[in-house]
Scaffold this motif. Structure first.
Motif, PDB file in Angstrom:
ATOM      1  N   VAL A   1      60.680   6.582  50.589  1.00 20.13           N
ATOM      2  CA  VAL A   1      59.560   7.533  50.510  1.00 20.13           C
ATOM      3  C   VAL A   1      59.704   8.651  51.545  1.00 20.13           C
ATOM      4  CG1 VAL A   1      57.055   7.779  50.482  1.00 20.13           C
ATOM      5  CG2 VAL A   1      58.082   5.662  49.692  1.00 20.13           C
ATOM      6  N   ALA A   2      59.936   8.293  52.805  1.00 18.76           N
ATOM      7  CA  ALA A   2      60.007   9.335  53.839  1.00 18.76           C
ATOM      8  C   ALA A   2      61.283  10.167  53.706  1.00 18.76           C
ATOM      9  CB  ALA A   2      59.939   8.697  55.225  1.00 18.76           C
ATOM     10  N   LEU A   3      62.409   9.513  53.437  1.00 20.32           N
ATOM     11  CA  LEU A   3      63.667  10.261  53.313  1.00 20.32           C
ATOM     12  C   LEU A   3      63.996  10.599  51.866  1.00 20.32           C
ATOM     13  CD1 LEU A   3      65.863   8.355  55.939  1.00 20.32           C
ATOM     14  CD2 LEU A   3      64.535  10.439  56.244  1.00 20.32           C
ATOM     15  N   GLY A   4      63.286  10.010  50.926  1.00 20.91           N
ATOM     16  CA  GLY A   4      63.472  10.328  49.504  1.00 20.91           C
ATOM     17  C   GLY A   4      64.865  10.010  48.979  1.00 20.91           C
ATOM     18  N   LEU A   5      65.463   8.921  49.469  1.00 19.01           N
ATOM     19  CA  LEU A   5      66.853   8.632  49.090  1.00 19.01           C
ATOM     20  C   LEU A   5      67.005   8.066  47.681  1.00 19.01           C
ATOM     21  CD1 LEU A   5      68.415   7.173  52.355  1.00 19.01           C
ATOM     22  CD2 LEU A   5      68.643   9.458  51.403  1.00 19.01           C
ATOM     23  N   GLY A   6      65.961   7.493  47.131  1.00 18.23           N
ATOM     24  CA  GLY A   6      66.049   6.957  45.767  1.00 18.23           C
ATOM     25  C   GLY A   6      67.060   5.829  45.672  1.00 18.23           C
ATOM     26  N   ARG A   7      67.939   5.925  44.670  1.00 15.91           N
ATOM     27  CA  ARG A   7      68.862   4.810  44.417  1.00 15.91           C
ATOM     28  C   ARG A   7      70.016   4.741  45.406  1.00 15.91           C
ATOM     29  NH1 ARG A   7      69.572   4.737  37.895  1.00 15.91           N
ATOM     30  NH2 ARG A   7      67.381   4.602  37.395  1.00 15.91           N
ATOM     31  N   GLU A   8      70.145   5.761  46.220  1.00 14.44           N
ATOM     32  CA  GLU A   8      71.210   5.694  47.244  1.00 14.44           C
ATOM     33  C   GLU A   8      70.896   4.614  48.267  1.00 14.44           C
ATOM     34  OE1 GLU A   8      71.559   9.744  48.715  1.00 14.44           O
ATOM     35  OE2 GLU A   8      71.312  10.384  46.633  1.00 14.44           O
ATOM     36  N   ALA A   9      69.625   4.305  48.422  1.00 15.13           N
ATOM     37  CA  ALA A   9      69.229   3.238  49.357  1.00 15.13           C
ATOM     38  C   ALA A   9      68.997   1.951  48.562  1.00 15.13           C
ATOM     39  CB  ALA A   9      67.953   3.642  50.079  1.00 15.13           C
ATOM     40  N   PRO A  10      69.287   0.798  49.156  1.00 14.80           N
ATOM     41  CA  PRO A  10      69.078  -0.471  48.426  1.00 14.80           C
ATOM     42  C   PRO A  10      67.601  -0.784  48.271  1.00 14.80           C
ATOM     43  CG  PRO A  10      69.717  -0.906  50.682  1.00 14.80           C
ATOM     44  CD  PRO A  10      69.827   0.580  50.505  1.00 14.80           C
ATOM     45  N   ASP A  11      67.292  -1.640  47.301  1.00 12.73           N
ATOM     46  CA  ASP A  11      65.908  -2.026  47.054  1.00 12.73           C
ATOM     47  C   ASP A  11      65.522  -3.118  48.056  1.00 12.73           C
ATOM     48  OD1 ASP A  11      63.485  -2.760  46.154  1.00 12.73           O
ATOM     49  OD2 ASP A  11      64.043  -2.910  44.045  1.00 12.73           O
ATOM     50  N   LEU A  12      65.028  -2.708  49.197  1.00  9.69           N
ATOM     51  CA  LEU A  12      64.720  -3.672  50.255  1.00  9.69           C
ATOM     52  C   LEU A  12      63.406  -4.410  50.014  1.00  9.69           C
ATOM     53  CD1 LEU A  12      65.902  -1.642  53.386  1.00  9.69           C
ATOM     54  CD2 LEU A  12      67.123  -3.412  52.131  1.00  9.69           C
ATOM     55  N   PHE A  13      62.565  -3.893  49.127  1.00  6.75           N
ATOM     56  CA  PHE A  13      61.350  -4.633  48.756  1.00  6.75           C
ATOM     57  C   PHE A  13      61.734  -5.971  48.112  1.00  6.75           C
ATOM     58  CE2 PHE A  13      57.729  -1.269  48.188  1.00  6.75           C
ATOM     59  CZ  PHE A  13      57.614  -1.202  49.568  1.00  6.75           C
ATOM     60  N   VAL A  14      62.702  -5.922  47.217  1.00  4.19           N
ATOM     61  CA  VAL A  14      63.134  -7.146  46.537  1.00  4.19           C
ATOM     62  C   VAL A  14      63.766  -8.114  47.543  1.00  4.19           C
ATOM     63  CG1 VAL A  14      64.865  -8.047  44.949  1.00  4.19           C
ATOM     64  CG2 VAL A  14      63.382  -6.229  44.222  1.00  4.19           C
ATOM     65  N   VAL A  15      64.595  -7.567  48.421  1.00  6.72           N
ATOM     66  CA  VAL A  15      65.250  -8.413  49.431  1.00  6.72           C
ATOM     67  C   VAL A  15      64.195  -9.072  50.315  1.00  6.72           C
ATOM     68  CG1 VAL A  15      66.830  -8.405  51.392  1.00  6.72           C
ATOM     69  CG2 VAL A  15      67.335  -6.995  49.406  1.00  6.72           C
ATOM     70  N   ALA A  16      63.204  -8.258  50.757  1.00  5.12           N
ATOM     71  CA  ALA A  16      62.145  -8.794  51.620  1.00  5.12           C
ATOM     72  C   ALA A  16      61.358  -9.881  50.902  1.00  5.12           C
ATOM     73  CB  ALA A  16      61.210  -7.655  52.050  1.00  5.12           C
ATOM     74  N   LEU A  17      61.024  -9.621  49.637  1.00  5.08           N
ATOM     75  CA  LEU A  17      60.223 -10.583  48.881  1.00  5.08           C
ATOM     76  C   LEU A  17      60.999 -11.888  48.664  1.00  5.08           C
ATOM     77  CD1 LEU A  17      57.653 -11.196  47.278  1.00  5.08           C
ATOM     78  CD2 LEU A  17      58.730 -10.159  45.283  1.00  5.08           C
TER      79      LEU A  17
END
Lengths: 155, 289
Positions: A19-35
């Motif tokens: 959200v802050a850096l707006g990287l989209g798919r370049e960044a991994p989905d850390l919500f799933v990892v955290a969950l």
């Protein structure tokens, strides 16, 4: 305590990267990892509630399929917590499979409940993109698990 | 082991109603009316995501300020040259309108905005602009960059609005060639992967023969977009419907990922309309030969 800290850190990092850096798919989905990481240490109710909360955050900017991530993350949280009753142990191979299947399942549920007029094609989304995205998330999950939660699980 | 199993079963029984409740809530959220979903999403954005969106906007603005001075100077020089060339055109246009008894065209109003993309998985093709209903922005206003048409405002809130760009599946715009000879509807043609998305002009006449590179503008038909905004240029025939129509691929003039700043076209000045100034007298020009 370490799991709680790591989960909070991953959620914050996901928000910063996406959200802050707006990287989209370049960044991994850390919500799933955290969950998935947290759900192995939580009861089913708490894991489902955490999943619902993360899904709401993920859907805040969705204009065509609001609620699809809420449902997917809630189910994923439940499944993650329930997996403790079925699979014991935290071997690397198990964790790799766990993260990979979890990340793929989330994308598959989102695809399935999204209106057919606006969702991408089945083969493109579920067989190619989702596998790559799940691999990316799973690699991050394994790395983080090994780096921060080595030597037994903490509460 | 027997004790543990009993405890697990008791825990599962306690969990069951809560789990069912959470899943049902998720299903209800998924099927809520659109207005309720928008209100809920707005609350989540304001409560949890606004600091992160604010940082995103600050980074975008800082990048724009740091842009190469020479590039900005060149863009300004080009704009000045264009304005200087068209200064006499405006006068000629005014005189000709007077001869033909046509009234003056209404001036459009614009609001400059910063484009912010959230980057979450549900926000593909959606972007936020940092101006809302307090500045007069309304749903369906066109969002335009220096290159051409970027997208369309969809939902407006105090202080910000959400819009989608041309890569959204619901995006449609009526288009025409610069000479006004060919008209059609431009919409997105999804590629096998998102990077292969492009636009396609549908409904051009079967006998049309648009060579590659022909520029397409918004035609203003239907009133959703103002006339004359650049959309892109033709890049080959997409398909032919025997005897009926032709479709052409269109290379967009704006790539959504590159847009950081834009202007929102608010349309005609309603104060002037209320003052009885005029209505746009463009109907004769809209007619196809």
């Amino acid at each position: 305590m370490r799991v709680v800290g790591l989960t909070a850190g991953l959620i914050l990092m996901h928000l910063v990267l996406h959200v802050a850096l707006g990287l989209g798919r370049e960044a991994p989905d850390l919500f799933v990892v955290a969950l998935l990481l947290a759900s192995r240490s939580m009861n089913v109710r708490s894991a489902a509630a955490l999943g619902m909360l993360l899904g709401l955050l993920e859907d805040a900017y969705s204009m065509t399929s609001f609620g699809s991530n809420v449902l997917a993350m809630t189910v994923l949280g439940m499944a993650g917590a329930k997996s403790r009753d079925l699979f014991v142990g935290d071997s690397k191979s198990f964790l790799a499979t766990f993260f990979l299947l979890g990340a793929w399942l989330r994308i598959a549920i989102v695809w399935a409940v999204t209106e057919s007029a606006v969702r991408p094609d089945l083969d493109q989304r579920l067989l190619v993109e989702s596998v790559l995205m799940a691999l990316y998330a799973a690699s991050c999950g394994i790395l983080l698990r090994l780096l921060f939660l080595r030597g037994g699980r903490a509460s | 082991m027997a004790g543990q199993s009993t405890r697990n079963r008791a825990g599962s029984k306690r969990d069951f109603p809560v789990i069912i409740g959470l899943v049902l809530t998720s299903l209800i959220l998924l099927n809520l009316p659109e207005s309720a979903q928008r209100s809920l999403a707005h609350s989540v954005r304001q409560m949890a995501l606004s600091p992160f969106i604010e940082v995103n906007g600050m980074i975008t603005r800082a990048e724009a300020r740091a842009r190469d001075f020479d590039v900005l100077r060149a863009q300004m020089d080009s704009s000045m040259a264009l304005i200087a060339r068209q200064r006499t055109l405006a006068e000629e246009n005014r005189q000709l309108r007077g001869v033909l008894s046509l009234r003056q065209r209404m001036p459009s109003r614009f609001v400059a905005v910063t484009v912010v993309r959230a980057g979450t998985s549900g926000s593909e093709s959606v972007f936020q602009i940092d101006a809302g209903e307090d500045l007069g922005i309304q749903p369906f206003n066109a969002v335009v960059t220096e290159g051409g048409l970027l997208g369309q405002v969809q939902v407006v809130f105090p202080g910000y609005a959400l819009a989608y760009d041309w890569s959204h599946r619901d995006f449609r715009v009526s288009a025409m060639t610069v000479d006004g000879q060919e008209h059609g509807i431009v919409e997105v043609a999804r590629g096998a992967f998102r990077a292969q998305d492009r636009l396609v002009l549908r409904g051009a006449s079967f006998l049309s023969d648009l060579p590659d590179g022909v520029e397409l503008l918004t035609s203003g038909r239907g009133g959703a977009f103002p006339r004359g905004i650049r959309i892109g240029h033709v890049s080959g025939v997409a398909e032919t419907s025997a005897g009926w129509s032709k479709s052409y691929y269109v290379v967009p003039s704006v790539y959504p990922g590159e847009a950081t700043h834009a202007v929102v076209d608010l349309g005609m000045d309603r104060n002037l309309i209320a003052a009885g100034a005029d209505t746009p007298a463009a109907a004769p020009l809209d007619r196809r030969p």
